[in-house]
Design a protein around this motif. Structure first.
Motif, PDB file in Angstrom:
ATOM      1  N   ASP A 153      -1.231  -5.515   4.204  1.00  0.00           N
ATOM      2  CA  ASP A 153      -0.723  -4.200   3.813  1.00  0.00           C
ATOM      3  C   ASP A 153      -0.446  -4.097   2.317  1.00  0.00           C
ATOM      4  N   ASP A 154      -1.062  -4.996   1.536  1.00  0.00           N
ATOM      5  CA  ASP A 154      -0.875  -5.018   0.089  1.00  0.00           C
ATOM      6  C   ASP A 154      -2.195  -4.757  -0.625  1.00  0.00           C
ATOM      7  N   THR A 155      -2.090  -4.278  -1.854  1.00  0.00           N
ATOM      8  CA  THR A 155      -3.232  -4.146  -2.756  1.00  0.00           C
ATOM      9  C   THR A 155      -2.969  -5.040  -3.956  1.00  0.00           C
ATOM     10  N   ASN A 171       0.816  -1.219   0.000  1.00  0.00           N
ATOM     11  CA  ASN A 171       0.000   0.000   0.000  1.00  0.00           C
ATOM     12  C   ASN A 171       0.849   1.268   0.000  1.00  0.00           C
ATOM     13  N   LEU A 210       1.787   2.384  -3.607  1.00  0.00           N
ATOM     14  CA  LEU A 210       0.776   2.516  -4.660  1.00  0.00           C
ATOM     15  C   LEU A 210       0.985   3.734  -5.558  1.00  0.00           C
TER      16      LEU A 210
END
Length: 136
Positions: free
Chosen positions: A76-78, A22, A25
């Motif tokens: 904590d990732d997209t 995130n 991004l």
């Protein structure tokens, strides 16, 4: 009106699924924007970068592997799903060769300290030949 494309109009698609932290991004979006411009400049028909929104859809109990699992995405990732559309595999190979020869892709143009904004080891990629293609 929808119409099915004939066999001579089949498309070729390069598809990607990856996890982007995130905090990275904005950097990923900038990199993807520059890449999209480059691929379109060299002949790709379409370039799409999309971030995960509905990653655990209700499929009426149908078992499936969710995208976050495929991309090994953490909290904590997209998840990013992206694809590039070409006229054919041959066209894809021609466009990608032009992109790789473009001076904008020269490693000297990249800041080594910044690195990639995602973990390349968690990226999935493949080339796909269309078997059904509808266009509006």
């Amino acid at each position: 009106m929808w119409r099915i494309q004939s066999i001579c109009m089949e498309r070729y698609v390069d598809g990607f699924v990856l996890a982007v932290p995130n905090e990275n991004l904005d950097a990923y979006r900038e990199m993807a924007s520059q890449a999209g411009e480059l691929w379109i400049e060299h002949g790709a028909l379409e370039y799409v970068e999309a971030i995960g929104d509905d990653m655990e859809p209700d499929m009426d109990g149908m078992p499936m592997r969710p995208f976050p699992e495929l991309a090994e995405a953490g909290d904590d990732d997209t998840v990013v799903f992206s694809f590039i559309v070409f006229e054919s595999r041959e066209h894809r190979d021609e466009v990608n060769a032009k992109v790789m020869e473009d001076p904008k892709m020269d490693p000297e143009n990249f800041d080594e300290d910044e690195g990639m904004p995602f973990d390349e080891a968690r990226m999935t990629y493949g080339g796909f030949r269309s078997i059904v293609n509808y266009e509006r």
